[in-house]
Design a protein around this motif. Structure first.
Motif, PDB file in Angstrom:
ATOM      1  N   PRO A  97      -8.661  -5.697 -27.684  1.00 43.12           N
ATOM      2  CA  PRO A  97      -7.877  -4.905 -28.653  1.00 43.12           C
ATOM      3  C   PRO A  97      -8.175  -3.419 -28.508  1.00 43.12           C
ATOM      4  N   PRO A  98      -7.189  -2.588 -28.754  1.00 47.14           N
ATOM      5  CA  PRO A  98      -7.407  -1.139 -28.621  1.00 47.14           C
ATOM      6  C   PRO A  98      -8.529  -0.626 -29.517  1.00 47.14           C
ATOM      7  N   SER A  99      -8.728  -1.252 -30.661  1.00 48.56           N
ATOM      8  CA  SER A  99      -9.732  -0.758 -31.602  1.00 48.56           C
ATOM      9  C   SER A  99     -11.130  -1.272 -31.302  1.00 48.56           C
ATOM     10  N   ALA A 100     -11.258  -2.247 -30.381  1.00 49.95           N
ATOM     11  CA  ALA A 100     -12.554  -2.852 -30.118  1.00 49.95           C
ATOM     12  C   ALA A 100     -13.266  -2.090 -29.014  1.00 49.95           C
ATOM     13  N   THR A 101     -14.590  -2.074 -29.067  1.00 52.36           N
ATOM     14  CA  THR A 101     -15.441  -1.488 -28.034  1.00 52.36           C
ATOM     15  C   THR A 101     -16.270  -2.586 -27.412  1.00 52.36           C
ATOM     16  N   ASP A 102     -16.861  -2.260 -26.271  1.00 52.83           N
ATOM     17  CA  ASP A 102     -17.644  -3.281 -25.566  1.00 52.83           C
ATOM     18  C   ASP A 102     -18.872  -3.718 -26.356  1.00 52.83           C
ATOM     19  N   HIS A 103     -19.356  -2.862 -27.237  1.00 47.65           N
ATOM     20  CA  HIS A 103     -20.598  -3.172 -27.960  1.00 47.65           C
ATOM     21  C   HIS A 103     -20.358  -3.550 -29.428  1.00 47.65           C
ATOM     22  N   SER A 104     -19.103  -3.762 -29.773  1.00 45.76           N
ATOM     23  CA  SER A 104     -18.829  -4.142 -31.161  1.00 45.76           C
ATOM     24  C   SER A 104     -19.225  -5.598 -31.422  1.00 45.76           C
ATOM     25  N   THR A 105     -19.372  -5.897 -32.685  1.00 42.46           N
ATOM     26  CA  THR A 105     -19.777  -7.270 -33.072  1.00 42.46           C
ATOM     27  C   THR A 105     -18.741  -8.283 -32.646  1.00 42.46           C
ATOM     28  N   LEU A 106     -17.453  -7.962 -32.811  1.00 42.18           N
ATOM     29  CA  LEU A 106     -16.395  -8.894 -32.434  1.00 42.18           C
ATOM     30  C   LEU A 106     -16.373  -9.118 -30.929  1.00 42.18           C
ATOM     31  N   SER A 107     -16.610  -8.060 -30.161  1.00 40.89           N
ATOM     32  CA  SER A 107     -16.628  -8.220 -28.706  1.00 40.89           C
ATOM     33  C   SER A 107     -17.766  -9.122 -28.275  1.00 40.89           C
ATOM     34  N   HIS A 108     -18.941  -8.944 -28.871  1.00 41.14           N
ATOM     35  CA  HIS A 108     -20.075  -9.828 -28.552  1.00 41.14           C
ATOM     36  C   HIS A 108     -19.764 -11.271 -28.929  1.00 41.14           C
ATOM     37  N   PRO A 129     -16.069  -9.781 -42.440  1.00 40.92           N
ATOM     38  CA  PRO A 129     -16.008 -11.196 -42.044  1.00 40.92           C
ATOM     39  C   PRO A 129     -14.745 -11.477 -41.229  1.00 40.92           C
ATOM     40  N   ALA A 130     -14.936 -12.130 -40.088  1.00 36.21           N
ATOM     41  CA  ALA A 130     -13.808 -12.440 -39.206  1.00 36.21           C
ATOM     42  C   ALA A 130     -14.054 -13.794 -38.566  1.00 36.21           C
ATOM     43  N   ARG A 131     -12.974 -14.444 -38.228  1.00 41.56           N
ATOM     44  CA  ARG A 131     -13.020 -15.751 -37.573  1.00 41.56           C
ATOM     45  C   ARG A 131     -12.455 -15.598 -36.178  1.00 41.56           C
ATOM     46  N   LEU A 132     -13.146 -16.141 -35.164  1.00 43.64           N
ATOM     47  CA  LEU A 132     -12.722 -16.038 -33.778  1.00 43.64           C
ATOM     48  C   LEU A 132     -12.608 -17.435 -33.188  1.00 43.64           C
ATOM     49  N   CYS A 133     -11.560 -17.654 -32.386  1.00 43.67           N
ATOM     50  CA  CYS A 133     -11.352 -18.928 -31.704  1.00 43.67           C
ATOM     51  C   CYS A 133     -10.986 -18.661 -30.250  1.00 43.67           C
ATOM     52  N   VAL A 146      -8.355 -17.103 -23.655  1.00 44.50           N
ATOM     53  CA  VAL A 146      -7.829 -16.214 -24.691  1.00 44.50           C
ATOM     54  C   VAL A 146      -8.685 -16.365 -25.947  1.00 44.50           C
ATOM     55  N   VAL A 147      -9.175 -15.274 -26.479  1.00 36.84           N
ATOM     56  CA  VAL A 147      -9.953 -15.268 -27.730  1.00 36.84           C
ATOM     57  C   VAL A 147      -9.180 -14.466 -28.750  1.00 36.84           C
ATOM     58  N   THR A 148      -8.915 -15.065 -29.880  1.00 37.95           N
ATOM     59  CA  THR A 148      -8.203 -14.367 -30.974  1.00 37.95           C
ATOM     60  C   THR A 148      -9.128 -14.263 -32.179  1.00 37.95           C
ATOM     61  N   ALA A 149      -8.931 -13.229 -32.956  1.00 40.87           N
ATOM     62  CA  ALA A 149      -9.751 -12.972 -34.151  1.00 40.87           C
ATOM     63  C   ALA A 149      -8.846 -12.783 -35.360  1.00 40.87           C
ATOM     64  N   LEU A 150      -9.384 -13.119 -36.502  1.00 44.30           N
ATOM     65  CA  LEU A 150      -8.615 -13.008 -37.748  1.00 44.30           C
ATOM     66  C   LEU A 150      -9.537 -12.548 -38.859  1.00 44.30           C
ATOM     67  N   ASP A 151      -9.096 -11.558 -39.620  1.00 40.86           N
ATOM     68  CA  ASP A 151      -9.881 -11.044 -40.746  1.00 40.86           C
ATOM     69  C   ASP A 151      -9.923 -12.099 -41.858  1.00 40.86           C
ATOM     70  N   LEU A 152     -11.136 -12.461 -42.287  1.00 38.48           N
ATOM     71  CA  LEU A 152     -11.305 -13.487 -43.334  1.00 38.48           C
ATOM     72  C   LEU A 152     -11.339 -12.914 -44.743  1.00 38.48           C
ATOM     73  N   SER A 153     -11.231 -11.603 -44.880  1.00 40.23           N
ATOM     74  CA  SER A 153     -11.324 -11.008 -46.215  1.00 40.23           C
ATOM     75  C   SER A 153     -10.288 -11.573 -47.187  1.00 40.23           C
ATOM     76  N   PRO A 154      -8.999 -11.702 -46.784  1.00 35.41           N
ATOM     77  CA  PRO A 154      -8.032 -12.291 -47.736  1.00 35.41           C
ATOM     78  C   PRO A 154      -8.378 -13.728 -48.121  1.00 35.41           C
ATOM     79  N   TYR A 155      -8.889 -14.476 -47.137  1.00 36.08           N
ATOM     80  CA  TYR A 155      -9.258 -15.861 -47.439  1.00 36.08           C
ATOM     81  C   TYR A 155     -10.463 -15.897 -48.379  1.00 36.08           C
ATOM     82  N   ARG A 156     -11.470 -15.042 -48.068  1.00 44.21           N
ATOM     83  CA  ARG A 156     -12.635 -14.988 -48.951  1.00 44.21           C
ATOM     84  C   ARG A 156     -12.237 -14.530 -50.352  1.00 44.21           C
TER      85      ARG A 156
END
Length: 453
Positions: A97-108, A129-133, A146-156
């Motif tokens: 994703p354009p907003s992600a960096t190599d050292h971000s938590t989601l990238s790891h 909080p985010a969910r990745l599959c 393919v790895v996709t991520a979804l923000d869990l804040s609305p669910y929480r």
């Protein structure tokens, strides 16, 4: 600690039942709330995973794995599909994703999923909080992931809202449970309080009212039956107390009258030493008689006790009774038996208490003569007390031995109607009886039958 606990426990039955209902409802609502919110969290996570798999599948349609290298095809929805999407070939990152960096938590987290291989999901808590599959893509000469991520804040947020709503509902339900339980128990116990007040009132006035006649639930009907039994016992005790008081008063009146008469006679003028001694002897004899009366009646009144057996010479006891009477009528004591002395199988004091009321009544109503005849009969002894008075009115014979009944209360002879019932009760307590002979004319005759000594 235990005393503090008992102080906190309500003292009333309504409070205790309400506390039990509240505690039970609290445990039940806690279990239901935990179960409900656990199911909701799993359901929301499952929905998030479904959405992630759907997005991953959509992204997979833009990946070409037919050649020696993985190519990402350009589509009209690239900007939408590239949001929170990582594409790997093997373990090498192709796009992120354009907003992600190599050292971000989601990238790891995405790298971790790729290294695991296969289809997996995980949750990253920071920074948000985010969910990745992950979803492997194959079908050609090369493979991709393919790895996709979804923000869990609305669910929480939805889960937290549901938890808060369930807690509020629990509080309302518990408050309603407590209030309704107190109301229901209070209404259910109201008849018990009414019955208790009525029982206290009825027992104080010896009322004939009872609970058994009213229609009540089974539990209250059993309580009413128990209270009725208790009221009957209280009434019997009160009746027994009144009877004992009346009998003592009736029997003590004669010796008390003798004591008062002797004292009045002794105080009327100066007396000699011999006269004073005679007065003292009469008072002492009357006091002994009072003592004997109290012992005899109190021993007989003690519930659950039996009369102490004994043997009494009949003729001496009859002579003593006749001597104590200041009778205007002539009293004759006779015996119809062989030379053997007549003995009754009772104590002398009890024998006197049985015969004394009959003799007092005979002297009270006799015109000129009272006859006492003792004889032996089969299985016991018999004492007949007769007089030549007006006799007992025929309509009154059925009430002779009922306490407090008098043929003519205004006939000037006094009495309280307690002597004959007392004589019969004492005689029956030792296996004997007192009866009235309606065929005796003139006057009246009463017969005492006692076991032989």
């Amino acid at each position: 600690m235990k005393s503090v606990f008992f102080r906190l426990v309500p003292r009333t039955l309504r409070g205790r039942l309400s506390l039990v209902a509240l505690t039970t409802a609290t445990l039940l609502m806690t279990i239901l709330t935990i179960t409900f919110n656990t199911v909701i969290r799993h359901r929301l996570q499952h929905q998030a995973d479904d959405e992630l798999h759907t997005r991953a599948a959509a992204v997979a349609t833009t990946i070409d794995t037919s050649g020696p290298t993985v190519r990402v095809l350009e589509t009209s929805n690239d900007q939408l599909l590239d949001t929170n999407v990582w594409i790997y070939t093997g373990t090498r990152l192709l796009e992120q994703p354009p907003s992600a960096t190599d050292h971000s938590t989601l990238s790891h987290a995405a790298d971790s999923l790729v290294r695991q291989g296969g289809t997996h999901c995980l949750t990253a808590e920071e920074p948000d909080p985010a969910r990745l599959c992950s979803l492997p893509v194959s079908g050609g000469r090369s493979t991709a992931v393919v790895v996709t991520a979804l923000d869990l804040s609305p669910y929480r947020s939805s889960a937290a809202t549901l938890l808060l709503a369930s807690l509020c509902l629990d509080a309302v339900m518990l408050a309603c449970t407590y209030l309704l339980t107190r109301l229901a128990v209070g209404r259910a116990l109201r008849p018990v309080a009414t019955m208790t007040d009525q029982a206290a009132q009825w027992s104080a006035v010896a009322s004939e009212e009872r609970f058994g006649a009213a229609r009540r639930p089974t539990e209250l009907a059993r309580l009413g039956a128990s209270l009725d039994s208790l009221l009957d016992r209280i009434r019997a005790v009160l009746r027994h107390e009144q009877q004992l008081t009346g009998e003592l008063s009736h029997e003590l009146r004669t010796p008390l009258s003798r004591i008062i008469a002797e004292l009045d006679w002794w105080q009327a003028r100066p007396r000699s030493a011999a006269e004073t001694k005679a007065t003292h002897e009469v008072i002492a004899d009357a006091a002994r008689s009072m003592h004997s009366i109290c012992d005899t009646l109190l021993n007989d009144a003690r519930e659950g006790t039996t009369t102490t057996p004994g043997t009494a010479e009949i003729l001496p006891a009859l002579h003593r009774l006749a001597a104590r009477l200041e009778a205007p009528a002539h009293v004759t004591v006779d015996a119809r038996s062989d030379n053997a002395p007549l003995q009754a199988g009772v104590q002398a004091a009890l024998l006197e208490r049985i015969v004394s009321p009959l003799l007092v009544n005979a002297v009270r109503y006799a015109t000129s003569h009272v006859t006492i005849i003792a004889s032996r009969e089969s299985g016991g002894v018999r004492i007949d007390v007769g007089d030549d008075g007006p006799g007992v009115p025929e309509p009154f014979t059925a009430q002779l031995f009922l306490p407090g009944r008098q043929a003519d209360p205004d006939d000037g002879h006094g009495g309280a109607g307690l002597g004959l019932p007392l004589a019969r009760r004492l005689a029956r307590s030792v296996g004997g009886d007192v009866t009235y002979d309606p065929g005796h004319k003139p006057g009246a005759r009463f017969t005492v039958r006692l076991p032989a000594g």
